[in-house]
Design an enzyme around this catalytic site. Structure first.
Site, PDB file in Angstrom:
ATOM      1  N   ARG A 174      37.251  22.171   1.579  1.00 12.02           N
ATOM      2  CA  ARG A 174      38.322  22.964   0.967  1.00 12.02           C
ATOM      3  C   ARG A 174      39.127  23.779   1.987  1.00 12.02           C
ATOM      4  O   ARG A 174      39.546  24.902   1.706  1.00 12.02           O
ATOM      5  CB  ARG A 174      37.774  23.903  -0.118  1.00 12.02           C
ATOM      6  CG  ARG A 174      37.031  23.210  -1.223  1.00 12.02           C
ATOM      7  CD  ARG A 174      37.956  22.303  -2.049  1.00 12.02           C
ATOM      8  NE  ARG A 174      37.307  21.885  -3.265  1.00 12.02           N
ATOM      9  CZ  ARG A 174      36.567  20.776  -3.392  1.00 12.02           C
ATOM     10  NH1 ARG A 174      36.416  19.973  -2.350  1.00 12.02           N
ATOM     11  NH2 ARG A 174      36.027  20.467  -4.537  1.00 12.02           N
ATOM     12  N   SER A 227      37.609  25.583  -9.566  1.00 12.05           N
ATOM     13  CA  SER A 227      36.496  26.367  -9.020  1.00 12.05           C
ATOM     14  C   SER A 227      37.026  27.655  -8.402  1.00 12.05           C
ATOM     15  O   SER A 227      37.950  27.618  -7.597  1.00 12.05           O
ATOM     16  CB  SER A 227      35.766  25.586  -7.930  1.00 12.05           C
ATOM     17  OG  SER A 227      35.161  24.447  -8.489  1.00 12.05           O
ATOM     18  N   GLU A 297      37.504  30.230  -3.474  1.00 14.91           N
ATOM     19  CA  GLU A 297      38.239  29.002  -3.165  1.00 14.91           C
ATOM     20  C   GLU A 297      39.688  29.172  -3.621  1.00 14.91           C
ATOM     21  O   GLU A 297      40.618  28.683  -2.996  1.00 14.91           O
ATOM     22  CB  GLU A 297      37.599  27.808  -3.886  1.00 14.91           C
ATOM     23  CG  GLU A 297      38.412  26.550  -3.684  1.00 14.91           C
ATOM     24  CD  GLU A 297      37.926  25.348  -4.490  1.00 14.91           C
ATOM     25  OE1 GLU A 297      36.713  25.139  -4.573  1.00 14.91           O
ATOM     26  OE2 GLU A 297      38.784  24.631  -5.020  1.00 14.91           O
TER      27      GLU A 297
HETATM   28  N1  EPU Z   1      25.371  24.721 -12.416  1.00 16.49           N
HETATM   29  C1  EPU Z   1      24.670  25.683 -13.092  1.00 16.49           C
HETATM   30  N2  EPU Z   1      25.361  26.525 -13.892  1.00 16.49           N
HETATM   31  C2  EPU Z   1      26.702  26.474 -14.051  1.00 16.49           C
HETATM   32  C3  EPU Z   1      27.423  25.482 -13.352  1.00 16.49           C
HETATM   33  C4  EPU Z   1      26.719  24.610 -12.537  1.00 16.49           C
HETATM   34  O1  EPU Z   1      23.467  25.788 -12.970  1.00 16.49           O
HETATM   35  O2  EPU Z   1      27.263  27.277 -14.787  1.00 16.49           O
HETATM   36  C5  EPU Z   1      24.644  23.754 -11.572  1.00 16.49           C
HETATM   37  C6  EPU Z   1      24.717  22.353 -12.155  1.00 16.49           C
HETATM   38  O3  EPU Z   1      23.706  22.135 -13.082  1.00 16.49           O
HETATM   39  C7  EPU Z   1      24.595  21.488 -10.948  1.00 16.49           C
HETATM   40  C8  EPU Z   1      25.205  22.321  -9.812  1.00 16.49           C
HETATM   41  O4  EPU Z   1      25.257  23.661 -10.300  1.00 16.49           O
HETATM   42  O5  EPU Z   1      23.243  21.254 -10.632  1.00 16.49           O
HETATM   43  C9  EPU Z   1      26.583  21.828  -9.403  1.00 16.49           C
HETATM   44  O6  EPU Z   1      27.480  21.928 -10.503  1.00 16.49           O
HETATM   45  P1  EPU Z   1      28.641  20.854 -10.775  1.00 16.49           P
HETATM   46  O7  EPU Z   1      28.091  19.481 -10.728  1.00 16.49           O
HETATM   47  O8  EPU Z   1      29.372  21.295 -11.978  1.00 16.49           O
HETATM   48  O9  EPU Z   1      29.572  20.911  -9.548  1.00 16.49           O
HETATM   49  P2  EPU Z   1      30.127  22.138  -8.733  1.00 16.49           P
HETATM   50  O10 EPU Z   1      29.443  22.120  -7.401  1.00 16.49           O
HETATM   51  O11 EPU Z   1      30.099  23.396  -9.498  1.00 16.49           O
HETATM   52  C10 EPU Z   1      32.054  20.781  -7.571  1.00 16.49           C
HETATM   53  C11 EPU Z   1      33.449  21.119  -7.198  1.00 16.49           C
HETATM   54  C12 EPU Z   1      34.386  20.873  -8.377  1.00 16.49           C
HETATM   55  C13 EPU Z   1      34.254  19.450  -8.868  1.00 16.49           C
HETATM   56  C14 EPU Z   1      32.806  19.175  -9.215  1.00 16.49           C
HETATM   57  C15 EPU Z   1      32.653  17.739  -9.670  1.00 16.49           C
HETATM   58  C16 EPU Z   1      33.394  22.983  -5.596  1.00 16.49           C
HETATM   59  C17 EPU Z   1      33.540  24.434  -5.402  1.00 16.49           C
HETATM   60  N3  EPU Z   1      33.547  22.522  -6.835  1.00 16.49           N
HETATM   61  O12 EPU Z   1      31.661  21.704  -8.561  1.00 16.49           O
HETATM   62  O13 EPU Z   1      35.688  21.056  -7.910  1.00 16.49           O
HETATM   63  O14 EPU Z   1      35.066  19.228 -10.001  1.00 16.49           O
HETATM   64  O15 EPU Z   1      31.968  19.441  -8.069  1.00 16.49           O
HETATM   65  O16 EPU Z   1      31.573  17.122  -9.208  1.00 16.49           O
HETATM   66  O17 EPU Z   1      33.163  22.263  -4.630  1.00 16.49           O
HETATM   67  C18 EPU Z   1      37.532  22.541  -7.743  1.00 16.49           C
HETATM   68  O18 EPU Z   1      37.395  22.428  -6.527  1.00 16.49           O
HETATM   69  O19 EPU Z   1      38.425  23.226  -8.279  1.00 16.49           O
HETATM   70  C19 EPU Z   1      36.580  21.859  -8.601  1.00 16.49           C
HETATM   71  C20 EPU Z   1      36.570  22.027  -9.902  1.00 16.49           C
END
Ligand code: EPU
Length: 305
Positions: A174, A227, A297
């Site tokens: 990012r 995010s 971010e």
């Molecule tokens: N989780 C929780 N609680 C929550 C949310 C997530 O425990 O409220 C846990 C999930 O269970 C999972 C882990 O955290 O084990 C990761 O969560 P998720 O798969 O939703 O992905 P993320 O890391 O939160 C990233 C990107 C998103 C992208 C998703 C899709 C970043 C900061 N975010 O989210 O990108 O859509 O992966 O895989 O890297 C963005 O950049 O705007 C964005 C939305």
């Protein structure tokens, strides 16, 4: 000395198509923020280049706006000139696709699939434009635009046109030299990605599956900025926010999503100050409970008091 001289203001007022005090909130996915002091919407790259060159010569601050999906604009608005970049052309040459900076990533994902190209399906989960995606190496499901990027055409005010590779742009998680380094203020004109020949129907099916998944885990139908925080190395901001008991935390009409802890939702009428307070509260609580410093971010721009 302020940039606000009589001749600079006169130059801004005389830009063809310019509007003063133009509301910006509706041009962001958050639906938040004050007006642009001066605003232009431009499709021709040469016109954007001329405008930012003129700003640079006069020390007028300017902001390049794409789809406004990763932005928190201050309630006090943005000083100087805001340019919404809307060049949306695309061109396919074998497995290479060149797209204008103003084209939406989601649209390009569909265009690639319709041309039987694979490897761009992840972009169906990236809400912004191609220019915005390059600017911060946007991605989804563990893939980033940098992985398929072969060339970016751009423009540096008082430095002319350039062609950059992903390495030149110092793409990271990012981040890029455009967002955080020596190319701050430069314009992305277009990006060329290299994909793989494949079955378009399979690409469409994968995108439908990914979209269903995203619908279940992210509040994508709400007003939000994607995010809010970067994921700390080896962890997840959403998980930390949840573990900190912060889901549902509220400042005014800004609420931490109960679906995904790394989203803040504007329930209607939230101010940028509400969101900023909520971000600071979440950061302080995660730091206090887990000793982890979350890094936003979302990009905060404009006049904060
Ligand atoms: N989780 C929780 N609680 C929550 C949310 C997530 O425990 O409220 C846990 C999930 O269970 C999972 C882990 O955290 O084990 C990761 O969560 P998720 O798969 O939703 O992905 P993320 O890391 O939160 C990233 C990107 C998103 C992208 C998703 C899709 C970043 C900061 N975010 O989210 O990108 O859509 O992966 O895989 O890297 C963005 O950049 O705007 C964005 C939305």
């Amino acid at each position: 000395m302020s940039w606000r001289t009589r001749s600079s203001l006169a130059w801004l007022r005389e830009l063809p198509g310019v509007r003063a005090d133009e509301p910006l909130a509706s041009r962001t996915s958050f639906g938040i923020g004050g007006p642009a002091e001066f605003f232009l919407e431009l499709g021709r790259p040469e016109a954007v280049e001329k405008a930012i060159e003129g700003c640079a010569e006069r020390d007028i601050p300017y902001l390049l706006l794409g789809a406004g999906t990763n932005l928190l604009i201050a309630d006090g608005g943005v000083e100087g000139l805001v340019i919404r970049v809307v060049n949306r052309e695309h061109e396919i040459d074998g497995t290479r696709v060149r797209a204008g900076a103003g084209l939406k990533m989601m649209r390009l994902a569909r265009i690639a699939a319709d041309a039987n190209l694979r490897g761009f399906e992840f972009a169906i989960g990236v809400p912004g434009t191609v220019g915005g995606a390059v600017y911060q190496n946007a991605g989804c499901w563990g893939k980033e635009i940098g992985e398929v990027l072969v060339e970016v055409e751009g423009f540096v005010p008082e430095g002319g046109r350039h062609k950059w590779t992903a390495t030149d742009l110092k793409l990271g998680y990012r981040t890029s030299a455009l967002r955080d380094g020596h190319l701050k203020g430069a314009l992305v004109v277009s990006a060329t990605v290299r994909l793989k020949q494949g079955d378009g129907e399979e690409a469409r099916q994968l995108m439908a599956k990914l979209t269903r998944e995203r619908n279940e885990t992210q509040p994508i139908k709400t007003k939000n900025c994607g995010s809010v925080f970067k994921n700390p190395l080896g962890d997840s901001a959403g998980r930390l926010v949840q573990a900190g008991g912060l889901k549902g935390a509220r400042e005014g009409a800004a609420v931490v999503s109960s679906l995904h802890g790394n989203f803040i939702v504007n329930e209607g009428g939230a101010t940028a100050a509400d969101v900023k307070r909520l971000i600071e509260r979440v950061m302080a609580e995660v730091k206090r409970r887990f000793g982890i410093q979350l890094e936003p971010e979302v990009e905060m721009v404009g006049r904060w008091k």
